[in-house]
Scaffold this motif. Structure first.
Motif, PDB file in Angstrom:
ATOM      1  N   GLY A   1       0.796  -1.220   0.000  1.00 33.84           N
ATOM      2  CA  GLY A   1       0.000   0.000   0.000  1.00 33.84           C
ATOM      3  C   GLY A   1       0.825   1.265   0.000  1.00 33.84           C
TER       4      GLY A   1
ATOM      5  N   THR B   1     -14.129   2.636  -0.455  1.00 38.95           N
ATOM      6  CA  THR B   1     -13.259   2.014  -1.460  1.00 38.95           C
ATOM      7  C   THR B   1     -14.062   1.105  -2.385  1.00 38.95           C
TER       8      THR B   1
ATOM      9  N   ASP C   1      -5.315   1.071  -0.050  1.00 38.87           N
ATOM     10  CA  ASP C   1      -4.517   1.658  -1.131  1.00 38.87           C
ATOM     11  C   ASP C   1      -3.959   0.562  -2.029  1.00 38.87           C
TER      12      ASP C   1
END
Length: 362
Positions: A219, A314, A263
């Motif tokens: 990430g 997300t 991420d």
């Protein structure tokens, strides 16, 4: 006089049918989301082994099924290789587990052990059950473990699958040029069990601690708004883009760490299914044990609630995603809040919830 009993004289087709009823899935496949333990592979069911011990004829029939799923201690790998070569059983192996404890002689094993093993095996499933540093070295993503003392995580689980194995006409990748197990096969599904972060909650400003995890490295890759150097392996972005399924399990990770994990998930551009579990499973009493320390009992649940807000956002941003699963709705104390939290973000006409923790895109 025949040396075989009447039952041994049954046609092989009937024995294949009988053996099929005795065959069971490996216990590890049902425990991927449990607390990582070296006992993951232990099974009370040993029907095939007992049958194989009855006679040499039964052993011949059962042996391929006995070696469908194997656990390998790396210090025994030379003997294992020799046995596989002589017995001709390598082609029957579909899954392999590499289990390494902190006190195991394998703990300091060559991080490229997979080059040797995959030179003669072609499993569709590989599990690495090992300390965080060993997993990081195996996939070419050395981790930052400066805060390991706060988390005290002895084992994590990395489980990789692919949709099909190579047939005899297919060319295996050049393992000598591979620097990561991720690159050694075209994996399409990854499950990562990060273990528990609860011990860290006993420390002042716990949220500043960094969990030892490959996902932190994934990430924190160079990207928009980041100045971090690209982490190894160099082709990690391409490898992540090839995944269609990703499953993340952790016990009360900090919400800022979950954002870093997300991420990494956002870089999985072909991802179609995402599974998440952030609370202990039904049989895990780790929360009660850790509450005997200085931990504020509310902190883990607050981190979990915030994490699900980030997860919902997300999920709503990933156009490729078709299915999202939460493994935490079994916790009645937070079920309603989690559902409300997720439905606020992804509970629109594009997503349908089945009431059991599964959301599917229309």
């Amino acid at each position: 006089m025949s040396a075989f009993s009447p039952v041994e004289l049954l046609p092989n087709e009937l024995w294949d049918e009988i053996i099929g009823y005795l065959f069971t899935e490996p216990p590890s496949s049902k425990r991927l989301h449990h607390a990582p333990s070296l006992q993951l592979t232990e099974s009370p069911t040993k029907d095939l082994k007992h049958l194989a011990q009855c006679s040499s004829g039964f052993l011949r029939l059962v042996r391929p099924q006995l070696f469908t799923h194997v656990r390998l201690n790396l210090h025994d790998e030379p003997d294992f290789h020799s046995f596989m070569t002589k017995s001709g059983l390598a082609r029957h192996i579909t899954s392999i587990i590499i289990a390494v404890g902190e006190d195991s002689p394998d703990h300091r094993a060559d991080p490229f052990w997979w080059r040797r093993v995959l030179g003669y095996l072609d499993p569709a499933h590989i599990m690495v059950l090992a300390p965080p540093t060993f997993i990081g070295e195996t996939i070419g993503s050395p981790i930052m473990d400066g805060h390991s003392w706060a988390f005290d995580i002895p084992l994590q689980i990395l489980y990789m699958e692919r949709e099909c194995r190579f047939d005899g006409s297919s060319k295996l990748p050049d393992l000598a040029s591979c620097t990561s197990l991720l690159r050694a096969r075209p994996w399409t599904s990854v499950t990562f069990n990060e273990s528990s972060s609860l011990k860290a909650y006993n420390h002042y400003e716990y949220f500043l601690s960094c969990v030892p995890s490959i996902l932190r490295e994934w990430g924190m890759m160079r990207g928009e708004g980041r100045n971090m150097p690209l982490q190894r392996p160099r082709d990690l972005p391409l490898l992540l883009h090839g995944l269609s399924t990703f499953s993340y399990t952790a016990v009360f990770p900090f919400y800022n760490h979950v954002q870093i994990v997300l991420d990494a998930v956002l870089r999985m551009g072909s991802l179609r299914r995402l599974d998440v579990q952030l609370a202990p499973d039904r049989n895990n009493h780790v929360t009660e044990i850790e509450q005997r320390g200085s931990m504020d009992a509310n902190d883990p649940w607050m981190e979990l609630a915030t994490s699900y807000s980030l997860i919902g956002f997300t999920v709503s941003q990933m156009d490729s995603l078709k299915e999202f699963r939460s493994g935490d709705l079994h916790v009645e104390a937070v079920r309603d809040d989690l559902l409300a939290n997720l439905n606020d973000v992804i509970g629109d006409a594009a997503w349908v919830h089945d009431g059991r923790g599964i959301w599917k895109r229309n």
